[in-house]
Design a protein around this motif. Structure first.
Motif, short mmCIF file in Angstrom:
data_model
loop_
_atom_site.label_atom_id
_atom_site.label_comp_id
_atom_site.label_asym_id
_atom_site.label_seq_id
_atom_site.Cartn_x
_atom_site.Cartn_y
_atom_site.Cartn_z
N LEU A 88 170.62 11.94 25.61
CA LEU A 88 169.30 11.67 26.18
C LEU A 88 168.56 10.69 25.29
O LEU A 88 168.34 10.94 24.11
CB LEU A 88 168.49 12.96 26.34
N LEU A 89 168.20 9.55 25.85
CA LEU A 89 167.51 8.51 25.10
C LEU A 89 166.00 8.67 25.20
O LEU A 89 165.29 8.68 24.19
CB LEU A 89 167.94 7.14 25.60
N CYS A 90 165.49 8.78 26.44
CA CYS A 90 164.05 8.96 26.62
C CYS A 90 163.76 9.52 28.00
O CYS A 90 164.59 9.47 28.90
CB CYS A 90 163.29 7.65 26.40
N ARG A 91 162.54 10.04 28.12
CA ARG A 91 162.06 10.54 29.41
C ARG A 91 160.68 9.97 29.65
O ARG A 91 159.82 10.02 28.80
CB ARG A 91 161.98 12.07 29.41
N SER A 92 160.51 9.42 30.82
CA SER A 92 159.19 8.99 31.29
C SER A 92 159.17 9.32 32.77
O SER A 92 159.35 10.48 33.11
CB SER A 92 158.98 7.50 31.00
N GLU A 93 159.04 8.33 33.64
CA GLU A 93 159.20 8.65 35.06
C GLU A 93 160.65 8.87 35.43
O GLU A 93 160.96 9.34 36.50
CB GLU A 93 158.56 7.59 35.96
N ASN A 94 161.55 8.54 34.52
CA ASN A 94 162.99 8.77 34.67
C ASN A 94 163.50 9.39 33.38
O ASN A 94 162.82 9.37 32.37
CB ASN A 94 163.74 7.44 34.88
N ALA A 95 164.71 9.91 33.44
CA ALA A 95 165.40 10.32 32.20
C ALA A 95 166.51 9.31 32.00
O ALA A 95 167.33 9.08 32.89
CB ALA A 95 165.97 11.72 32.34
N THR A 96 166.52 8.66 30.84
CA THR A 96 167.51 7.63 30.55
C THR A 96 168.46 8.16 29.48
O THR A 96 168.02 8.64 28.44
CB THR A 96 166.85 6.34 30.08
N PHE A 97 169.75 8.02 29.78
CA PHE A 97 170.80 8.50 28.89
C PHE A 97 171.66 7.34 28.43
O PHE A 97 171.83 6.36 29.14
CB PHE A 97 171.71 9.51 29.61
N VAL A 98 172.20 7.47 27.23
CA VAL A 98 173.23 6.55 26.75
C VAL A 98 174.56 7.28 26.93
O VAL A 98 174.70 8.45 26.56
CB VAL A 98 173.03 6.20 25.26
#
Length: 70
Positions: free
Chosen positions: A35-45
């Protein structure tokens, strides 16, 4: 159209969803998920076979399918 502006999923739950989504891709791009970051989406590497990829899990009812695909 009223959009929900909250996300009630825990990091664990959204990571589980990302793992399930990753299984829909070819095996050569499946790998370690972070898990890289969460905002309006969750972005993963995703680290797989010496390559890095991004996987984004969109929050339900935040974007239309058309805007995600476009």
């Amino acid at each position: 159209m009223a959009l929900q502006q909250y996300d009630s999923l825990s990091d664990h739950a959204v990571t589980h969803l990302a793992r399930q989504a990753l299984l829909q891709y070819p095996s050569d791009v499946q790998g370690n998920l972070h898990l890289l970051c969460r905002s309006e989406n969750a972005t993963f590497v995703v680290q797989a076979n010496s390559h890095r990829y991004a996987l984004r899990v969109h929050r339900e009812n935040y974007h239309s399918r058309k805007s995600i695909e476009g």
